[in-house]
Design an enzyme around this catalytic site. Structure first.
Site, PDB file in Angstrom:
ATOM      1  N   TYR A  40      32.825 -19.385  13.880  1.00 42.34           N
ATOM      2  CA  TYR A  40      33.150 -18.759  12.609  1.00 42.34           C
ATOM      3  C   TYR A  40      34.229 -17.689  12.820  1.00 42.34           C
ATOM      4  CZ  TYR A  40      32.593 -16.016   8.344  1.00 42.34           C
ATOM      5  OH  TYR A  40      32.841 -15.332   7.175  1.00 42.34           O
ATOM      6  N   GLU A 118       9.854 -13.189 -13.361  1.00 43.69           N
ATOM      7  CA  GLU A 118      10.711 -12.883 -12.204  1.00 43.69           C
ATOM      8  C   GLU A 118      10.267 -11.584 -11.600  1.00 43.69           C
ATOM      9  OE1 GLU A 118      14.569 -12.437 -13.843  1.00 43.69           O
ATOM     10  OE2 GLU A 118      14.746 -14.563 -14.254  1.00 43.69           O
ATOM     11  N   LYS A 120      11.048  -7.855 -10.545  1.00 44.96           N
ATOM     12  CA  LYS A 120      12.003  -6.814 -10.934  1.00 44.96           C
ATOM     13  C   LYS A 120      12.477  -6.168  -9.637  1.00 44.96           C
ATOM     14  CE  LYS A 120      12.431  -3.039 -14.188  1.00 44.96           C
ATOM     15  NZ  LYS A 120      12.841  -1.979 -13.296  1.00 44.96           N
ATOM     16  N   ASP A 122      14.121  -3.683  -7.194  1.00 39.98           N
ATOM     17  CA  ASP A 122      14.344  -2.244  -7.263  1.00 39.98           C
ATOM     18  C   ASP A 122      15.636  -1.904  -6.531  1.00 39.98           C
ATOM     19  OD1 ASP A 122      13.966   0.371  -7.775  1.00 39.98           O
ATOM     20  OD2 ASP A 122      12.333   0.680  -6.345  1.00 39.98           O
ATOM     21  N   TYR A 230      20.477 -12.454 -12.054  1.00 38.59           N
ATOM     22  CA  TYR A 230      19.427 -12.917 -12.967  1.00 38.59           C
ATOM     23  C   TYR A 230      19.866 -13.040 -14.424  1.00 38.59           C
ATOM     24  CZ  TYR A 230      19.147  -7.812 -12.990  1.00 38.59           C
ATOM     25  OH  TYR A 230      19.461  -6.487 -13.025  1.00 38.59           O
ATOM     26  N   LYS A 320       5.280  -3.117 -15.026  1.00 37.05           N
ATOM     27  CA  LYS A 320       5.486  -2.234 -13.875  1.00 37.05           C
ATOM     28  C   LYS A 320       4.326  -2.325 -12.889  1.00 37.05           C
ATOM     29  CE  LYS A 320       9.145   0.335 -14.439  1.00 37.05           C
ATOM     30  NZ  LYS A 320       9.484   1.441 -13.748  1.00 37.05           N
ATOM     31  N   CYS A 414      -9.348  12.934  26.009  1.00 36.59           N
ATOM     32  CA  CYS A 414      -9.901  11.933  25.094  1.00 36.59           C
ATOM     33  C   CYS A 414     -11.061  12.568  24.324  1.00 36.59           C
ATOM     34  CB  CYS A 414     -10.385  10.723  25.886  1.00 36.59           C
ATOM     35  SG  CYS A 414     -11.341   9.577  24.873  1.00 36.59           S
ATOM     36  N   CYS A 417     -14.473  10.820  25.602  1.00 38.05           N
ATOM     37  CA  CYS A 417     -15.042  10.903  26.956  1.00 38.05           C
ATOM     38  C   CYS A 417     -14.439  12.034  27.785  1.00 38.05           C
ATOM     39  CB  CYS A 417     -14.898   9.554  27.679  1.00 38.05           C
ATOM     40  SG  CYS A 417     -13.182   9.139  28.047  1.00 38.05           S
ATOM     41  N   CYS A 432      -6.166   6.720  26.803  1.00 37.53           N
ATOM     42  CA  CYS A 432      -7.310   7.216  27.559  1.00 37.53           C
ATOM     43  C   CYS A 432      -7.459   6.210  28.707  1.00 37.53           C
ATOM     44  CB  CYS A 432      -8.557   7.217  26.680  1.00 37.53           C
ATOM     45  SG  CYS A 432     -10.054   7.360  27.669  1.00 37.53           S
ATOM     46  N   CYS A 438     -15.063   4.567  28.647  1.00 36.18           N
ATOM     47  CA  CYS A 438     -14.923   5.392  27.437  1.00 36.18           C
ATOM     48  C   CYS A 438     -15.719   4.758  26.285  1.00 36.18           C
ATOM     49  CB  CYS A 438     -13.442   5.508  27.061  1.00 36.18           C
ATOM     50  SG  CYS A 438     -13.191   6.282  25.457  1.00 36.18           S
TER      51      CYS A 438
HETATM   52  S1  IVH Z   1      16.824  -8.547 -17.037  1.00 43.02           S
HETATM   53  C1  IVH Z   1      19.136  -8.004 -20.908  1.00 43.02           C
HETATM   54  N1  IVH Z   1      15.756  -9.201 -14.744  1.00 43.02           N
HETATM   55  O1  IVH Z   1      15.742  -3.565 -14.372  1.00 43.02           O
HETATM   56  C2  IVH Z   1      18.656  -8.238 -19.527  1.00 43.02           C
HETATM   57  N2  IVH Z   1      16.483  -6.961 -15.045  1.00 43.02           N
HETATM   58  O2  IVH Z   1      14.660  -1.353 -16.000  1.00 43.02           O
HETATM   59  C3  IVH Z   1      18.007  -7.062 -18.913  1.00 43.02           C
HETATM   60  N3  IVH Z   1      16.185  -5.529 -13.106  1.00 43.02           N
HETATM   61  O3  IVH Z   1      18.721  -2.619 -15.930  1.00 43.02           O
HETATM   62  C4  IVH Z   1      17.765  -7.149 -17.499  1.00 43.02           C
HETATM   63  N4  IVH Z   1      15.316  -7.059 -11.788  1.00 43.02           N
HETATM   64  O4  IVH Z   1      18.815  -3.455 -13.514  1.00 43.02           O
HETATM   65  C5  IVH Z   1      16.300  -8.221 -15.484  1.00 43.02           C
HETATM   66  N5  IVH Z   1      14.814  -9.923 -12.752  1.00 43.02           N
HETATM   67  C6  IVH Z   1      15.360  -8.952 -13.474  1.00 43.02           C
HETATM   68  C7  IVH Z   1      15.550  -7.646 -12.980  1.00 43.02           C
HETATM   69  C8  IVH Z   1      16.116  -6.669 -13.809  1.00 43.02           C
HETATM   70  C9  IVH Z   1      15.701  -5.797 -11.870  1.00 43.02           C
HETATM   71  C10 IVH Z   1      16.665  -4.202 -13.534  1.00 43.02           C
HETATM   72  C11 IVH Z   1      17.949  -4.205 -14.295  1.00 43.02           C
HETATM   73  C12 IVH Z   1      17.669  -3.447 -15.568  1.00 43.02           C
HETATM   74  C13 IVH Z   1      16.460  -2.667 -15.197  1.00 43.02           C
HETATM   75  C14 IVH Z   1      15.643  -2.255 -16.393  1.00 43.02           C
END
Ligand code: IVH
Length: 676
Positions: A40, A118, A120, A122, A230, A320, A414, A417, A432, A438
């Site tokens: 590569y 899906e 979410k 972070d 997404y 959440k 220890c 013991c 130990c 022990c």
């Molecule tokens: S959908 C209109 N899908 O969560 C579509 N958001 O707290 C709105 N986020 O601003 C977003 N994973 O940055 C969507 N699977 C997911 C997500 C996701 C993370 C975030 C996104 C959004 C925030 C809202």
């Protein structure tokens, strides 16, 4: 003549560009590279050299344009063509059901309305503009209306295609997704920063955000960042758009984006809730942070009917997860001595509810960690639930420290013991050294002996076995086999039925597979996995005892360190005496050699990494073992295949470096299917 020369150079550059983009796709998106890193690098070098000689042929989708060469002076504000919405939250099961009911009321025929669940992610929300299939701009979310242009930095992220795959593209589209830093990369980055006395990032999200908002794109390029896509906003009325969200995810995948593999179609809200519950637990196994699930209406025409509130879509909601980290008070530091003699400090905490369970104890790892954190009894600390079952203390809030707090003094003896503790060269834990005398170590050994990983004695738990020891009924695990009904019934609160059950369970455990017995011995560095390898190779304790160092270390998966530890174990007369006692109680210490015919994978070694989406890792390991292969946890030259799930970490890099063949989950399943 000149014209011909140029057109052939242009073609050569195009060919190199396509090849590299193809290999990037295989490597970063599909996890199935076809060429080595060195090959590569050669292609890349050749392209760079040609482009520097003939800059007129550099195109915006050239992979060389990923590594930002220019230093930006700041970020330009950018007004999104399509607003970037946020998400409304459902904070518990009831709120999620209410959102669902409320949403369904908008439709007269509201049966069979599919949902997509899906994770979410972070991370950091971003928007990528593609014009006729080319990546032209990348921005942060900002306030949803105006963000910052971070195109140069985003170009360094390999999971962002510079040019889309396929041939049907909208004139304009904005792809939305989340930039994140894998947890393993975050740990590595912080370790380097620690060594360089630089401020560590608080969590992977901050690290991702700090990395894409660098003025020098070279820094972004050095950070291991990735992106899950997404959502899409299309700016082309003539383009045939997907009809469902699930199809949209497929389109994104086909275009070459990384799409999270856990996304799932659900028929009803109950299925969606099970998805949430499943991932609330399993999230700690992932190499990326997720703080919830997102539940979306699958049908896009229905999404359009529902529309948006001023800040969020009505057709989606975020469920959440409880936080992974919380602050609480450190009440005490207990010093535990385990079965191997390793000393581990344990934090005793003011109980807090964390990610679904009450946490009252957390790991502090070792003395170095206590020093590093400068953690003191009485401090307010942050506790984090991670992949490990035991939560850990990750930092101390020194602003809340009382004035009279004193540094924690680590014991030099220890606590069980009183033997002076030792620290071995190159190891982080104190030990130990009183391995056979022990009481804390013996209790730990007894508890391990009865556990599922060893002799699996049903009905005897940690406290009972400790009670046997404290009452001097037993001195080591072999004494369990000499226990009688009379001796048990003499114990406090022991009923006849329980005493009988215990005797039966103890007898049953005499026939456990050899690997379990070897594991139960507690030989240093010989855990479950190594015990399996030894049993498969030696077939009896006596063969293992008589094996010379060379024979031991010639076994695949057994290094010199393990080999000498085994030898040392069998040179100790106390251990020989122990094995004699096991034999006198008729424990099975040998195992017949299995038929070779049904072992098509004999001689092969598999390692699994990343999160497998359609397979349970333990089951997959058992499958390969059944077919005669070994399943080990670290990649070496002896590894035959690395099976890589989503977001493989350093094992993947090591496999590529060592030239070990990498199998995707699908390819692995095909391989197994061909043998069963
Ligand atoms: S959908 C209109 N899908 O969560 C579509 N958001 O707290 C709105 N986020 O601003 C977003 N994973 O940055 C969507 N699977 C997911 C997500 C996701 C993370 C975030 C996104 C959004 C925030 C809202």
């Amino acid at each position: 003549m000149q014209f011909n020369l140029f057109s052939s150079i242009e073609n050569k550059i195009k060919d190199l560009r396509d090849q590299i983009n193809h290999h990037n796709y295989l490597y970063y998106l599909k996890d199935v590279p076809e060429i080595s890193d060195a090959e590569y690098d050669l292609l890349f070098k050749e392209l760079k050299e040609l482009e520097s000689q003939y800059p007129q042929f550099i195109t915006q989708d050239s992979p060389t344009q990923r590594v930002g060469e220019t230093v930006s002076t700041g970020f330009t504000p950018y007004k999104h063509q399509f607003r970037m919405y946020s998400l409304d939250n459902s904070n518990n099961d009831d709120e999620l059901k209410q959102w669902h009911e409320r949403t369904l009321k908008n439709f007269s025929n509201n049966h069979n309305i599919e949902l997509v669940c899906e994770l979410k992610i972070d991370g950091l929300a971003i928007s990528l503009t593609y014009e006729n299939g080319f990546f032209t701009r990348g921005t942060t979310r900002g306030n949803g209306i105006v963000g910052e242009d971070i195109t140069t930095n985003l170009k360094t992220i390999k999971s962002i295609p510079l040019k889309l795959h396929g041939d049907k593209f909208p004139k304009l589209m904005e792809v939305r997704g989340e930039i994140f830093m894998p947890k393993s990369s975050f740990e590595k980055l912080n370790e380097v920063r620690r060594l360089n006395n630089e401020q560590e990032f608080a969590n992977p999200r901050n690290a991702a955000s700090g990395s894409v908002r660098q003025l020098d794109p070279k820094i972004t390029a050095e950070r291991e960042l990735s992106m899950f896509s997404y959502a899409v906003e299309f700016g082309d009325d003539n383009f045939e758009k997907p009809k469902t969200h699930f199809d949209l995810l497929k389109l994104l995948k086909d275009y070459g984006f990384k799409v999270n593999a856990t996304s799932k179609k659900c028929k009803n809200i109950e299925e969606a809730l099970s998805f949430c519950k499943e991932w609330e637990e399993k999230r700690f196994e992932l190499d990326y942070a997720t703080d919830g699930a997102v539940i979306k209406i699958n049908d896009i025409s229905k999404q359009n009917e529902l529309g948006f509130t001023s800040r969020a879509p009505r057709w989606a909601t975020a469920y959440k997860f409880p936080p992974e980290e919380l602050k609480t008070q450190l009440l005490d530091i207990e010093i535990n001595v385990g079965r191997t003699g390793a000393v581990t400090p344990v934090a005793v905490l003011k109980p807090v509810k964390l990610a679904g369970s009450v946490v009252a104890r957390a790991s502090l790892h070792n003395f170095d960690e206590i020093q590093r954190l400068d953690v003191r009894i009485g401090d307010v600390v942050t506790v984090k639930k991670a992949a490990e079952i035991i939560p850990k203390v990750i930092n101390v809030d020194k602003t809340q420290r009382s004035e009279d707090s004193i540094p924690f003094i680590y014991p030099d003896k220890c606590p069980a013991c009183q033997t002076p503790l030792e620290k071995r060269e190159g190891e982080v834990n104190h030990y130990c050294p009183n391995f056979t005398g022990c009481p804390s170590q013996i209790k730990g050994w007894l508890q391990y002996w009865v556990s599922k990983d060893a002799l699996d004695i049903d009905g005897i738990g940690e406290s009972l076995v400790a009670q046997f020891f404290d009452c001097e009924l037993i001195k080591d695990p072999s004494d369990l086999y000499g226990l009688t009904f009379e001796s048990l019934i003499s114990l406090d609160r022991m009923a006849e039925k329980s005493a009988n059950n215990i005797i039966n369970s103890i007898n049953e455990s005499k026939n456990r597979p050899l690997a379990r017995l070897i594991n139960g011995l507690g030989i240093r560095f010989v855990g479950k996995e190594t015990a399996g390898i030894l049993a498969q190779h030696f077939h009896s304790i006596d063969n293992l005892k008589n094996a010379q160092i060379e024979e031991l270390s010639a076994v695949d998966g057994i290094g010199d360190k393990i080999a000498s530890s085994i030898k040392e174990y069998f040179e100790n007369p106390k251990n020989i005496e122990f094995i004699k006692k096991l034999k006198s109680h008729n424990l099975k210490t040998e195992e017949a050699i299995e038929e070779q015919g049904e072992k098509p994978l004999a001689g092969m070694t598999f390692v699994f990494t990343g999160s497998l989406t359609s397979l349970d890792r333990t089951k997959a390991q058992e499958m390969v073992k059944k077919l005669g292969a070994k399943a080990t946890s670290s990649v070496s030259k002896k590894t035959t295949y690395l099976v890589a799930g989503d977001d493989p970490g350093s094992k993947y890099d090591k496999a590529v470096t060592l030239g070990v063949e990498v199998l995707s989950e699908e390819k692995f399943k095909n391989l197994i299917r061909s043998f069963i």
